[in-house]
Design an enzyme around this catalytic site. Structure first.
Site, PDB file in Angstrom:
ATOM      1  CB  SER A  54      -0.945   0.008   1.202  1.00  0.00           C
ATOM      2  OG  SER A  54      -1.863  -1.062   1.111  1.00  0.00           O
ATOM      3  CD  GLU A  96      -5.311  -4.825   1.318  1.00  0.00           C
ATOM      4  OE1 GLU A  96      -5.156  -6.024   0.996  1.00  0.00           O
ATOM      5  OE2 GLU A  96      -4.611  -4.271   2.182  1.00  0.00           O
TER       6      GLU A  96
END
Length: 192
Positions: free
Chosen positions: A22, A89
């Site tokens: 991320s 994700e």
């Protein structure tokens, strides 16, 4: 990782938890903004660990994102002038995610996907292997094994401090209380 304008492609950032996926997605989105390109960021609704409406790295960096239920929602929400689509994700999305990222790239947009390549069992996670297969660029990142300090390529799920069993549910959203990075040797998944 930069091609001619109006030529779409797919980039994947993958690896275990705590490897900086991320964080790298956020870094790339920020660079896109510096280049004055239009970008939209999406994440699955199920990922609400740190924020409902931001992509948040474990070290606290964040970038605004639109939470969505289904991969099809991405196509409905993309604006025509968007040049870059970032998806965090990606392993949590339904089977349609493969068609969605291909369609977006085929329309001349850059697609950046971040997600786990393996589940807690060390097996391919969701449709990430399919996205990796069609991507032009794949960046596999490693974490640090919490047991021995070697490069970690796996995610260890812990239940009450003990390794989760093989037949436990694949999806369990969590952070430090239930997961840690492990190398191949230190990764344990009891069959019973």
């Amino acid at each position: 990782m930069y091609g001619p304008k109006n030529h779409g492609w797919i980039e994947v950032i993958t690896g275990p938890m705590y490897s900086g996926k991320s964080e790298e997605l956020i870094r790339r989105v920020r660079r896109v903004k510096i280049a004055k390109q239009k970008v939209q960021v999406f994440k699955p609704e199920i990922d609400n660990r740190y924020s409902n409406e931001d992509v948040v790295s474990h070290c606290g960096d964040k970038e605004g994102a639109v939470p969505i239920k289904s991969s099809e929602d991405i196509l409905k929400l993309i604006k025509e002038d968007t040049e870059v689509v970032a998806i965090d994700e990606a392993q949590f999305f339904d089977k349609g995610i493969l068609e969605v990222v291909n369609k977006i790239a085929n329309e001349g947009k850059r697609v950046i996907c971040a997600g786990l390549d393996q589940d807690f069992k060390g097996e391919p996670f969701g449709y990430m292997p399919d996205i990796i297969a069609v991507a032009e660029f794949v960046h596999k990142v490693q974490a640090v094994c919490m047991i021995c300090g070697n490069p970690a390529t796996r995610t260890q799920r812990l239940i009450n401090g003990k390794p989760a069993k093989y037949d436990d549910p694949v999806v369990l959203v969590g952070a430090k209380e239930s997961y840690e990075a492990r190398c191949r040797k230190c990764h344990i998944v009891p069959k019973e």
